[in-house]
Design an enzyme around this catalytic site. Structure first.
Site, PDB file in Angstrom:
ATOM      1  N   SER A 236       0.827  -1.350  -0.278  1.00 21.69           N
ATOM      2  CA  SER A 236      -0.163   0.407   0.126  1.00 21.69           C
ATOM      3  C   SER A 236       1.136   1.579   0.092  1.00 21.69           C
ATOM      4  O   SER A 236       0.459   2.365  -0.738  1.00 21.69           O
ATOM      5  CB  SER A 236      -0.632   0.390   1.333  1.00 21.69           C
ATOM      6  OG  SER A 236      -2.047  -0.276   1.058  1.00 21.69           O
TER       7      SER A 236
ATOM      8  N   ASP B  73      -7.675  -7.095   4.914  1.00 21.28           N
ATOM      9  CA  ASP B  73      -7.000  -8.357   4.198  1.00 21.28           C
ATOM     10  C   ASP B  73      -5.839  -8.627   5.018  1.00 21.28           C
ATOM     11  O   ASP B  73      -5.562  -9.926   4.627  1.00 21.28           O
ATOM     12  CB  ASP B  73      -5.423  -7.724   3.146  1.00 21.28           C
ATOM     13  CG  ASP B  73      -6.281  -6.336   2.435  1.00 21.28           C
ATOM     14  OD1 ASP B  73      -7.193  -7.048   1.401  1.00 21.28           O
ATOM     15  OD2 ASP B  73      -5.223  -5.636   2.025  1.00 21.28           O
TER      16      ASP B  73
ATOM     17  N   ARG C  40     -13.587 -12.587  -1.592  1.00 16.29           N
ATOM     18  CA  ARG C  40     -12.788 -14.325  -0.995  1.00 16.29           C
ATOM     19  C   ARG C  40     -13.405 -13.962   0.262  1.00 16.29           C
ATOM     20  O   ARG C  40     -13.318 -15.079   0.922  1.00 16.29           O
ATOM     21  CB  ARG C  40     -11.595 -12.581  -0.244  1.00 16.29           C
ATOM     22  CG  ARG C  40     -10.790 -12.770  -0.996  1.00 16.29           C
ATOM     23  CD  ARG C  40      -9.070 -12.026  -0.120  1.00 16.29           C
ATOM     24  NE  ARG C  40      -8.572 -11.356  -1.071  1.00 16.29           N
ATOM     25  CZ  ARG C  40      -7.433 -10.884  -1.464  1.00 16.29           C
ATOM     26  NH1 ARG C  40      -7.945  -9.772   0.169  1.00 16.29           N
ATOM     27  NH2 ARG C  40      -6.289  -9.971  -1.713  1.00 16.29           N
TER      28      ARG C  40
HETATM   29  C1  S3P Z   1      -5.904  -0.687   0.847  1.00 18.33           C
HETATM   30  C2  S3P Z   1      -7.106  -0.934   0.897  1.00 18.33           C
HETATM   31  C3  S3P Z   1      -7.714  -2.399   1.087  1.00 18.33           C
HETATM   32  C4  S3P Z   1      -6.918  -3.037   1.303  1.00 18.33           C
HETATM   33  C5  S3P Z   1      -5.918  -3.251  -0.135  1.00 18.33           C
HETATM   34  C6  S3P Z   1      -5.160  -2.083  -0.281  1.00 18.33           C
HETATM   35  C7  S3P Z   1      -5.289   0.685  -0.483  1.00 18.33           C
HETATM   36  O1  S3P Z   1      -8.736  -2.296  -0.230  1.00 18.33           O
HETATM   37  O2  S3P Z   1      -8.204  -3.866   1.267  1.00 18.33           O
HETATM   38  O3  S3P Z   1      -5.177  -4.372  -0.264  1.00 18.33           O
HETATM   39  O4  S3P Z   1      -3.610   0.419  -0.482  1.00 18.33           O
HETATM   40  O5  S3P Z   1      -5.558   1.744   0.549  1.00 18.33           O
HETATM   41  P1  S3P Z   1     -10.582  -1.549  -0.241  1.00 18.33           P
HETATM   42  O6  S3P Z   1      -9.974   0.563  -0.004  1.00 18.33           O
HETATM   43  O7  S3P Z   1     -10.605  -1.188  -1.485  1.00 18.33           O
HETATM   44  O8  S3P Z   1     -10.534  -1.145   1.397  1.00 18.33           O
END
Ligand code: S3P
Length: 436
Positions: free
Chosen positions: A21, A323, A354
């Site tokens: 991220s 996650d 998932r």
């Molecule tokens: C992420 C936010 C999450 C997460 C993804 C990465 C991010 O998704 O599940 O793996 O980097 O901002 P969502 O914003 O759709 O919940």
């Protein structure tokens, strides 16, 4: 098909790969800058490679100098940005290929929508084409952007640069990607914007934008951001990825006699809810704060194998453990009593559905698991038999299968374990090294 046999205990130290991220955000924010930003510990994986390709297509200059041999050290990069308003001056003719990277797909339109001129198309692989983008199109349109998507909700997504106005946007679902998209667009809008979160989500964008000089303040679930003339990111250092480390953390909790130390891992409180969930279940975990990575807390986590009790995960906890919920399900299979996860409907929109994959996948391995409309309930049966797990092309499910295999009675055959490389290149090697 890769067979992961029951094994263990796990011992030793693990340095997880850099945070996915934060790597995506670091590349985008560096590209938004006007000078050269050094990045240290950039994740070298398929998803984050897509982000480098995308910012190059927009005109940023990326130079890579491979870091020390270990993948956990990540790449050292220097990125010469094109400035906040740079993309408008040179729209690429071809579609920007986001590959499998949902974060890139949702964040980049925020930056592009605020360009007064230019048009871009974002597209990706077969799985990305099933992931909803109306969630970013909607707030961007309210800001004045011109966005088109297939069937009104799916990629490819076409963004035309426009003049934006600031908005107050209440996120309909807690999503850090949507929040971040609006925050990036807000940098280019006229007037301040505010994003209101129904529940906390990861705050990496807020921390990184503040460090790059943006005027951004968060309190009580409201994030207020002002437009800026320019961003001035400085050296960006990326901590280890808690979500990647979580696989070894859970393996060590489940396999009797294990004791591992996870080093250099990001400890941002909006990412590590798995720690408090597992502690509530009886997990023996120690978190030790260390030297931060710029605005991101970082440190060590010590994990010992533990007897576990069931727990309930409530909707408020879901986004900050999103996650890791497949791993919570695995812990629940080994815990005493019935565990319940609610408010997790968002899991249907990940790299695979998932929610369905956790329920079908773990049931085939012997779990007593029932689907709920927005989650699942698991009656812990003291462990898992084993069997075959189809990762459905989803990196986190592939790694779930491997950890389940180690802790199971008969082992698990994982179809497509190599997709782990989407976020965790070196996953199998790291796991083997902890098994000595
Ligand atoms: C992420 C936010 C999450 C997460 C993804 C990465 C991010 O998704 O599940 O793996 O980097 O901002 P969502 O914003 O759709 O919940």
């Amino acid at each position: 098909m890769t067979r992961v046999a029951p094994a263990g205990p796990l011992h030793g130290r693990l340095r997880p790969p850099p945070d996915k991220s934060i790597s995506h955000r670091a590349a985008i924010v560096a590209a938004m800058g006007e000078s050269v930003t050094p990045l240290h510990g950039y994740l070298e994986a398929a998803d984050t490679h897509s982000t480098l390709t995308a910012i190059r297509a927009l005109g940023a200059h990326v130079e890579a100098t491979r870091g020390p041999a270990a993948a956990s050290a990540g790449l050292s990069l220097s990125i010469e940005g094109i400035g906040l308003r740079g993309p408008g001056h040179r729209a690429p003719k071809l579609a920007i290929d986001v590959g499998n990277a949902g974060t890139l797909l949702r964040l980049l339109p925020g930056w592009l929508a605020g360009q007064g001129v230019g048009a871009w198309t974002l597209d990706g692989d077969e799985s990305i084409r099933r992931r909803p983008v109306d969630r970013v199109a909607e707030p961007l349109r309210r800001m004045g952007a011109a966005i088109e998507c297939r069937q009104g909700r799916l990629p490819p997504l076409r963004v035309e640069g426009a003049k934006l106005r600031g908005i107050t946007y209440e996120l309909p679902v807690p999503s850090a990607q949507v929040k971040s998209c609006v925050l990036l667009a807000a940098l280019l809008a006229e007037g301040a914007s505010e994003v209101v979160e129904p529940a906390p989500t990861r705050d990496h964008s807020e921390r990184m934008l503040a460090a790059a000089g943006a005027s951004i303040r968060a309190s009580d679930g409201r994030i207020r951001i002002e437009p800026v003339e320019r961003l001035e990111p400085e050296r960006i250092e990326i901590p280890g990825d808690f979500s990647s480390a979580a696989f070894a953390l859970v393996a060590a909790l489940l396999v009797p006699g294990s004791e591992i130390r996870i080093e250099g891992v990001g400890l941002n409180p909006t990412r590590i809810a798995l720690v408090s969930i597992a502690e509530r279940m009886g997990g023996r975990i120690e978190v030790v704060a260390g030297e931060p990575a710029g605005p991101e807390p970082r440190g060590e986590i010590l994990v010992r194998s533990s007897e576990l009790q069931a727990t309930e995960v409530e909707p408020d906890e879901v986004a900050v453990a999103i996650d890791e919920l497949p791993l919570v399900a695995l812990l629940a299979c080994f815990a005493d009593g019935e565990s319940v996860v609610r408010g997790a409907g968002e899991l249907r929109h990940k790299e695979s559905d998932r929610l369905a994959a956790i329920v079908d996948g773990l049931r085939r391995l012997g779990a007593q698991i029932e689907p709920l409309s927005d989650g699942f309930a698991i009656r812990g049966a003291g462990g898992l038999r084993g069997g075959t797990l189809d990762a459905r092309g989803d990196h986190r499910l592939a790694m779930l299968g491997a950890v389940a295999g180690l802790a199971s009675r008969d082992g698990v055959e994982v179809a497509e374990l190599d997709v782990a490389g989407i976020s965790y290149p070196g996953f199998e090697r790291d796991l083997r090294s902890l098994l000595g």
